[in-house]
Design an enzyme around this catalytic site. Structure first.
Site, mmCIF file in Angstrom:
data_model
loop_
_atom_site.group_PDB
_atom_site.id
_atom_site.type_symbol
_atom_site.label_atom_id
_atom_site.label_comp_id
_atom_site.label_asym_id
_atom_site.label_seq_id
_atom_site.Cartn_x
_atom_site.Cartn_y
_atom_site.Cartn_z
ATOM 1 N N ASP A 82 -13.729 41.750 3.949
ATOM 2 C CA ASP A 82 -13.663 40.281 3.996
ATOM 3 C C ASP A 82 -12.354 39.816 3.340
ATOM 4 O OD1 ASP A 82 -14.756 37.769 4.518
ATOM 5 O OD2 ASP A 82 -15.828 37.658 2.606
ATOM 6 N N GLY A 181 -18.251 29.052 -2.050
ATOM 7 C CA GLY A 181 -18.819 28.676 -3.344
ATOM 8 C C GLY A 181 -19.728 27.484 -3.152
ATOM 9 N N GLY A 209 -18.572 30.374 4.010
ATOM 10 C CA GLY A 209 -19.139 29.383 3.102
ATOM 11 C C GLY A 209 -20.582 29.052 3.424
#
Ligand code: 13P
Length: 236
Positions: A82, A181, A209
């Site tokens: 990633d 996050g 996300g």
């Protein structure tokens, strides 16, 4: 069952209107937990290791653990890199048995993003490894860089098509309002923009996300062409 390249999972997912979960792993327990959950649901899964996780666990250690569990798994498993920042990191991971890689140089000017991604595609495809690229900038912490609001920019449909054609990537990460996050304010996911991108780009799209993104937005995004959903923060 098997370790597979990402395209083997994502092409049928995009065609079938479903997505495969991609989860960050950083130690033996996280690898075992993700594989066990996928086996429990009889679903394929993507184990992801980013530069942070590789530095934390040691690339050799985490790849050996992940590959061992993947090969014994009763469901198809991908080992994916990633947010790689360099060609060298990509090559090290391919050398350690990863079956998929992402190069994220989306912070560079467009032409440089294209050139670097193209170089990775050529090398990875020669090894039977799939490639995810990114266009636009996703907010939050990305590839070790904090992307504050003023640096976020959305993927545009026409440029997305050009990027896919020029680079030859297998999957495209899109910036449509999700953040890496936890969200600091109410999520505002641009599903209309995603629909326009999906109308231009036939390859599987990737939603970064995933943590904190409302389930209804995730479901709608999948129905529009997202074939891979990334989750990290919620697992940590
Ligand atoms: P979250 O940490 O928000 O789940 O995002 C994960 C991700 O997109 C990893 O690339």
């Amino acid at each position: 069952m098997s370790l597979v390249a990402m395209s083997q999972l994502l092409i049928p997912a995009r065609q079938g209107g479903y997505a495969v979960g991609a989860f960050e792993v950083w130690n033996l327990e996280s690898v075992q937990a993700v594989v066990a959950a996928a086996e429990g649901l009889s679903q394929p899964v993507i184990l992801q290791v980013g530069p942070y996780e590789a530095d934390y666990a040691g690339l050799e250690d985490i790849s050996l653990m992940a590959l061992y569990c993947a090969r014994r798994a009763k469901v198809p498993v991908v080992l994916h890199l990633d947010h790689a920042d360099t060609f060298e990191r990509v090559m090290r991971c391919i050398n350690h048995g990863f079956t998929s890689v992402m190069l994220d140089v989306s912070h560079l000017p467009y032409a440089e993003n294209v050139a670097a991604t193209k170089e990775v595609v050529r090398a990875a495809h020669a090894c039977g490894v799939s490639v995810e690229g990114e266009l636009g900038r996703i907010g939050g912490g990305e590839a070790g860089i904090d992307v504050t609001n003023e640096y976020v920019h959305r993927t545009t449909p026409d440029q997305a098509l050009e990027f896919v054609n020029e680079t030859g990537i297998d999957a495209l990460a899109v910036a449509i309002g999700t953040v890496h996050g936890f969200y600091e304010s109410k999520p505002n996911i641009r599903l209309g923009l995603l629909e326009k991108i999906a109308a231009k780009v036939a390859i599987p799209l990737v939603l970064h996300g995933g943590s904190g993104t409302p389930d209804s937005d995730v479901s709608r995004a999948i129905s529009l062409g997202v074939a891979k959903v990334n989750i990290c923060t919620e697992l940590v």
